[in-house]
Design a protein around this motif. Structure first.
Motif, PDB file in Angstrom:
ATOM      1  N   MET A 151       0.847  -1.190   0.000  1.00 53.46           N
ATOM      2  CA  MET A 151       0.000   0.000   0.000  1.00 53.46           C
ATOM      3  C   MET A 151       0.879   1.235   0.000  1.00 53.46           C
ATOM      4  SD  MET A 151      -3.241   0.853   2.471  1.00 53.46           S
ATOM      5  CE  MET A 151      -4.447   2.105   1.967  1.00 53.46           C
ATOM      6  N   TYR A 152       0.596   2.129  -0.941  1.00 60.92           N
ATOM      7  CA  TYR A 152       1.321   3.389  -1.051  1.00 60.92           C
ATOM      8  C   TYR A 152       0.296   4.509  -1.045  1.00 60.92           C
ATOM      9  CZ  TYR A 152       3.919   7.256  -3.133  1.00 60.92           C
ATOM     10  OH  TYR A 152       4.469   8.484  -3.380  1.00 60.92           O
ATOM     11  N   VAL A 166       3.339  -5.557  -6.621  1.00 59.27           N
ATOM     12  CA  VAL A 166       4.782  -5.359  -6.796  1.00 59.27           C
ATOM     13  C   VAL A 166       5.505  -6.619  -7.269  1.00 59.27           C
ATOM     14  CG1 VAL A 166       4.881  -3.483  -5.111  1.00 59.27           C
ATOM     15  CG2 VAL A 166       5.277  -5.833  -4.352  1.00 59.27           C
ATOM     16  N   HIS A 167       4.842  -7.785  -7.158  1.00 59.42           N
ATOM     17  CA  HIS A 167       5.465  -9.000  -7.691  1.00 59.42           C
ATOM     18  C   HIS A 167       4.401 -10.062  -7.940  1.00 59.42           C
ATOM     19  CE1 HIS A 167       8.565 -11.885  -8.664  1.00 59.42           C
ATOM     20  NE2 HIS A 167       8.024 -12.751  -7.821  1.00 59.42           N
ATOM     21  N   VAL A 175      -7.691  -7.235   2.832  1.00 61.57           N
ATOM     22  CA  VAL A 175      -6.976  -7.641   4.043  1.00 61.57           C
ATOM     23  C   VAL A 175      -6.053  -6.522   4.533  1.00 61.57           C
ATOM     24  CG1 VAL A 175      -7.090 -10.116   3.596  1.00 61.57           C
ATOM     25  CG2 VAL A 175      -5.128  -8.817   2.761  1.00 61.57           C
ATOM     26  N   MET A 176      -5.561  -5.684   3.608  1.00 57.79           N
ATOM     27  CA  MET A 176      -4.726  -4.569   4.055  1.00 57.79           C
ATOM     28  C   MET A 176      -5.561  -3.452   4.675  1.00 57.79           C
ATOM     29  SD  MET A 176      -1.419  -4.103   1.569  1.00 57.79           S
ATOM     30  CE  MET A 176      -2.099  -4.587   0.000  1.00 57.79           C
ATOM     31  N   LEU A 177      -6.699  -3.148   4.076  1.00 60.77           N
ATOM     32  CA  LEU A 177      -7.581  -2.143   4.669  1.00 60.77           C
ATOM     33  C   LEU A 177      -8.043  -2.572   6.055  1.00 60.77           C
ATOM     34  CD1 LEU A 177      -9.873  -1.015   1.696  1.00 60.77           C
ATOM     35  CD2 LEU A 177      -7.843   0.117   2.601  1.00 60.77           C
ATOM     36  N   VAL A 232       2.866  -4.553   6.255  1.00 62.52           N
ATOM     37  CA  VAL A 232       3.889  -4.492   5.213  1.00 62.52           C
ATOM     38  C   VAL A 232       3.263  -4.673   3.834  1.00 62.52           C
ATOM     39  CG1 VAL A 232       5.980  -5.575   4.305  1.00 62.52           C
ATOM     40  CG2 VAL A 232       5.650  -5.367   6.781  1.00 62.52           C
ATOM     41  N   GLY A 233       2.288  -5.544   3.752  1.00 60.24           N
ATOM     42  CA  GLY A 233       1.652  -5.820   2.469  1.00 60.24           C
ATOM     43  C   GLY A 233       0.708  -6.990   2.605  1.00 60.24           C
ATOM     44  N   ALA A 234       0.440  -7.633   1.486  1.00 59.22           N
ATOM     45  CA  ALA A 234      -0.451  -8.793   1.489  1.00 59.22           C
ATOM     46  C   ALA A 234       0.033  -9.801   0.465  1.00 59.22           C
ATOM     47  CB  ALA A 234      -1.885  -8.380   1.174  1.00 59.22           C
ATOM     48  N   ILE A 235      -0.093 -11.068   0.830  1.00 59.16           N
ATOM     49  CA  ILE A 235       0.183 -12.165  -0.093  1.00 59.16           C
ATOM     50  C   ILE A 235      -1.157 -12.721  -0.553  1.00 59.16           C
ATOM     51  CG2 ILE A 235       1.137 -14.479  -0.350  1.00 59.16           C
ATOM     52  CD1 ILE A 235       3.183 -13.753   1.795  1.00 59.16           C
ATOM     53  N   SER A 236      -1.320 -12.833  -1.864  1.00 53.71           N
ATOM     54  CA  SER A 236      -2.588 -13.306  -2.412  1.00 53.71           C
ATOM     55  C   SER A 236      -2.346 -14.433  -3.406  1.00 53.71           C
ATOM     56  CB  SER A 236      -3.324 -12.155  -3.104  1.00 53.71           C
ATOM     57  OG  SER A 236      -4.539 -12.593  -3.668  1.00 53.71           O
TER      58      SER A 236
END
Length: 248
Positions: free
Chosen positions: A100-101, A108-109, A137-139, A208-212
């Protein structure tokens, strides 16, 4: 707002539809004077961030070199690549790491598997903020005040109204996701594509982020969703541990 911030705003004007802009168009979009827009464009061109085609500007080659450098040197991305390869090997599904920015969720990958799935939001392209497993999940891990601010700013959007029309219900939606620790999206972004995501979170760093994982509906019927979620949570915890060690 500083001059540097305004110059960076110029780069955000370019998109899939706006690939070439004149200084006059930059001035109009940023609501600055023409001489100021010319100066911004000239400085960005000299630094390689813009390319000049007879008075019309496009994004420059230096951005490509920076993308290469971040792929080679970003410690978070390097560790994400290792984890995602492991996850894709274990599950046979494509895996994606998102971050998230500001108010954007960025892919990003993307790690392809033996059962590749076509997704419309590839590396570098922002995902819908209120749709999809990674975004939700990040929200869900945002502080309540920040989540409410996003809700108030975007409450008129169809994606938000589809979740809830009032703040208490909107908050409850994401509270439930936070408690579950994962979210499964069914065709929310791409038709025929299922997403299962968990957050990557550490107490010292935060979200930090999310893995999906992304897969087709047919593939979903061949796996055990509970088992996949357990694998994702385990790998996300390992990812978080590696980042804590990096911070130390």
């Amino acid at each position: 707002m500083t001059k540097f911030s305004r110059i960076v705003d110029v780069l955000d004007l370019f998109s899939e539809t706006d690939t070439l802009l004149t200084a006059e168009e930059i001035a109009e979009k940023l609501q600055v004077s023409r001489p100021t827009a010319f100066r911004y464009a000239k400085e960005l061109n000299a630094a390689g961030f813009l390319a000049n085609y007879s008075g019309r500007y496009s994004l420059g080659a230096r951005i490509i070199t920076l993308d290469y450098r971040i792929r080679q040197s970003d410690p978070v991305l390097k560790r994400a690549e290792q984890i995602l390869r492991q996850i894709s090997d274990e599950t046979g599904c494509d895996s994606i790491f998102c971050r998230m920015y500001n108010d954007e969720i960025i892919n990003v990958h993307h790690q392809a598997s033996n059962n590749p799935v076509g997704v419309s939001f590839g590396r570098g392209r922002p995902l819908p903020l209120f749709k999809g497993s990674a975004s939700k999940v990040m929200l869900a891990l945002l502080p309540s005040a920040k989540l409410q601010k996003l809700y108030e700013k975007n409450r008129h959007l169809p994606d938000v109204r589809e979740i809830a029309t009032e703040w208490p219900d909107f908050k409850q939606h994401f509270t439930a996701i936070r408690k579950a620790g994962f979210y499964i999206s069914m065709h929310e972004i791409d038709s025929g594509v299922i997403g299962i995501a968990v957050p990557v979170y550490t107490s010292g760093i935060g979200i930090v982020g999310a893995i999906s994982l992304v897969m087709t509906e047919e593939r979903l019927q061949m796996i055990n969703p509970d088992g996949v979620v357990a694998v994702l949570k385990q790998r996300a915890a390992e990812f978080g541990d590696r980042l804590v060690q990096l911070d130390r």
